[in-house]
Design a protein around this motif. Sequence first.
Motif, PDB file in Angstrom:
ATOM      1  N   ASP A 297      33.962  10.386  45.834  1.00  0.00           N
ATOM      2  CA  ASP A 297      32.773  10.350  45.190  1.00  0.00           C
ATOM      3  C   ASP A 297      32.237   9.206  44.010  1.00  0.00           C
ATOM      4  OD1 ASP A 297      34.536  11.514  43.589  1.00  0.00           O
ATOM      5  OD2 ASP A 297      32.255  13.160  42.049  1.00  0.00           O
ATOM      6  N   ALA A 298      33.996   8.778  43.412  1.00  0.00           N
ATOM      7  CA  ALA A 298      33.974   7.760  42.391  1.00  0.00           C
ATOM      8  C   ALA A 298      33.622   6.268  42.603  1.00  0.00           C
ATOM      9  CB  ALA A 298      35.414   7.789  41.733  1.00  0.00           C
ATOM     10  N   THR A 299      32.243   5.958  41.588  1.00  0.00           N
ATOM     11  CA  THR A 299      32.581   4.199  41.368  1.00  0.00           C
ATOM     12  C   THR A 299      32.252   3.753  40.915  1.00  0.00           C
ATOM     13  OG1 THR A 299      30.352   5.052  40.273  1.00  0.00           O
ATOM     14  CG2 THR A 299      29.710   6.105  42.675  1.00  0.00           C
ATOM     15  N   TYR A 300      33.374   4.218  40.357  1.00  0.00           N
ATOM     16  CA  TYR A 300      34.826   2.627  39.386  1.00  0.00           C
ATOM     17  C   TYR A 300      36.111   3.367  39.250  1.00  0.00           C
ATOM     18  CZ  TYR A 300      35.921  -0.218  36.076  1.00  0.00           C
ATOM     19  OH  TYR A 300      36.457  -1.425  35.352  1.00  0.00           O
ATOM     20  N   TRP A 301      36.903   1.954  39.752  1.00  0.00           N
ATOM     21  CA  TRP A 301      38.469   2.747  39.573  1.00  0.00           C
ATOM     22  C   TRP A 301      38.491   1.547  38.470  1.00  0.00           C
ATOM     23  CZ3 TRP A 301      40.752   6.357  41.401  1.00  0.00           C
ATOM     24  CH2 TRP A 301      40.139   7.552  42.451  1.00  0.00           C
ATOM     25  N   SER A 302      39.627   1.941  36.814  1.00  0.00           N
ATOM     26  CA  SER A 302      39.901   1.163  36.214  1.00  0.00           C
ATOM     27  C   SER A 302      40.846   0.331  36.785  1.00  0.00           C
ATOM     28  CB  SER A 302      39.888   1.961  34.977  1.00  0.00           C
ATOM     29  OG  SER A 302      41.223   3.293  34.815  1.00  0.00           O
ATOM     30  N   SER A 303      41.683  -0.639  35.793  1.00  0.00           N
ATOM     31  CA  SER A 303      43.162  -1.156  36.516  1.00  0.00           C
ATOM     32  C   SER A 303      44.069  -0.464  36.101  1.00  0.00           C
ATOM     33  CB  SER A 303      42.795  -2.716  35.810  1.00  0.00           C
ATOM     34  OG  SER A 303      41.578  -3.771  35.468  1.00  0.00           O
ATOM     35  N   THR A 304      44.093   0.270  37.222  1.00  0.00           N
ATOM     36  CA  THR A 304      45.441   1.029  36.737  1.00  0.00           C
ATOM     37  C   THR A 304      45.509   2.135  37.804  1.00  0.00           C
ATOM     38  OG1 THR A 304      47.098   2.389  35.769  1.00  0.00           O
ATOM     39  CG2 THR A 304      44.651   2.864  34.707  1.00  0.00           C
ATOM     40  N   VAL A 305      46.925   1.730  39.032  1.00  0.00           N
ATOM     41  CA  VAL A 305      47.100   2.695  40.548  1.00  0.00           C
ATOM     42  C   VAL A 305      48.816   2.534  40.945  1.00  0.00           C
ATOM     43  CG1 VAL A 305      46.477   0.430  41.066  1.00  0.00           C
ATOM     44  CG2 VAL A 305      46.102   2.059  42.671  1.00  0.00           C
ATOM     45  N   SER A 306      48.834   3.554  41.012  1.00  0.00           N
ATOM     46  CA  SER A 306      50.289   4.348  41.458  1.00  0.00           C
ATOM     47  C   SER A 306      50.196   4.511  42.885  1.00  0.00           C
ATOM     48  CB  SER A 306      51.449   4.654  40.550  1.00  0.00           C
ATOM     49  OG  SER A 306      52.132   5.161  40.916  1.00  0.00           O
TER      50      SER A 306
END
Length: 615
Positions: A297-306
Amino acid sequence: MARTDGGPQWVEAVATPSGVEVWWDEPRPHEGGRRCVVRRLPDGSRTDALPPGWNARNRVIEYGGRSWRPLPGGGLVFTNWADQRLYRLDPGAEGPVPITPEGPSRYADLYLPPGRDEVWAVRESDDVRDLVAVPLGGGGPVTAIVQAQHFLMNPRISPDGRHVAWIGWDHPNMPWDGTELCVAPLNGDGTAGAHRVVAGGPEESVAQAEWRDAGSLYAVTDPTGWWNVHVVHLDGAPARNLTPMEQEFGSAAWKPGMAYLAVAETGELAVVYGSPDRRRLGVLDPETGDLREIGGDATYWSSTVSVAGGKVAGVGATPYTPLEVSLVGLEGGGGREIVSARKPLPGRDLLPTPEAMTIEGVHAHLYPPSGAQGPAPYVIFVHGGPTGNHPVVLDLEIAYFTSRGIGVAVVNYGGSTGYGRAYRERLRHQWGVVDVQDCARVARGLVELGRADAARIAIRGGSAGGWTTVAALVHSDVFAGGVAHYAITDPESWAAETHDFESRYLDGLIGPLPETRERYTERSPLLNAYRASGPCLMMHGLEDAIVDVSQAERFTAALDEHGKEWALLTFPGEQHGWRREETIVAALEAELAFYGLIFDMETPEVPPLTLKGRA
């Protein structure tokens, strides 16, 4: 000049025999503004991995960078704000132990090279930077691996342990202008040999790189004008664009250590992509180019992923929920599991519903005020950077004003990231012109649409957004007043006194000095203060090393000299951005009181504000 703090950041997923752990750090305004590292175990329990009193922040390029990494077995290596040294904290230990010597050096963009008992980092000493290896046990020498460009980030060791890769750039470029992806052989003593550039250049921005195998890397870079994911080969074969689309898979590297992609055990890539209107979390198959969205459901993801153990960790939000650490299955089933602690939120009826719109080619997000009937008072929100953007996420600052009858329009003016290089470079040599015109266009557009009251429109912003605020006050007649947080008010003096990272930023935003000094004079809000269209509230931290408080003091003195209305609030202990709970409260209340004065609204719930120069 970018926003320097906010929600959770630097997430990391760790596979364990009992499941996937998730680590992150988060702001603690109620604890003096420190950033605390948090560990969430597979059983769902959470614990602070950093004891009280310790602050996982650093001052590399003044904005800081990746400040910690989890160690196998539950330990932690991190940079401490108070002395900028690297520390190791082991489970059951009495406290953290320093592993770098005392001195002026700062460390950031921490990275644990597999198979080595050391941590790699960017070291900054007196505006000189190198990539170093620090023994995790402490006591050993700190080895300089790479000494190359003036700015460095993204150290990575190849899978066979024979090469090191990094991203570097030199003045006058900023990292979103042009960077170089470099590879060098590792010598037996741990230092790097002569390097070669395998991607990037003066007009191509490599934002992140990860090894694909011993002979190639995945690189987020923008030769097409969009940050796409490429495969870059060491043997000189042409690079291959895996995502040939007008979508951004990267962003401006304001902090070394930001991550837009992560390589899964399956060989797939977890990626963050999209625009400020909607930024997705997806999985990319590098062999077929297939891209599927998995963000729930998230419409925005910030600049961090693992990625670890078949799970993707990131930080997601919606217009009605804040940025929260989230865990998603690599296959995309089961939706988004929120693993950070939810803070109490206001009722949905108090939250505005954003409307994405484009007015005369300018991207904006509109947040209507509660209970508005007909044209309402509005505030134009201007993001910092200026190479930044404002996404569509829950913003309680915005809700604070809309719930009190004041509408907000967020303007992603020319120069903003998320819309490709061409839109970003609309601001080249036009700072103080395009940004001001775009904000004025949106304000006038809202009046024409019957949404805003032409006599009750204000503008506000922080840092570069503060510059646009005061520039709009003196170079347009649209705004009834402005609120400027830690603002630049005179570009030439700021360029001479600011920190190294941004000391040549204005070469691209306005022009090189002294050749284009006339532009600086024409656009300077300080030198044109007599033209201010309304009052100005200035707020500034007294420990700001990016924009000195003298910028605010000189501007308000000029307003005073010309009989304009103003107020200046300063905050001891604050740097470039508000981190302490008491400052955040005081700044919001002062801002609301200011709007009450210029919009002729009652604001009995906040302390009154006095404007100098008001009869």
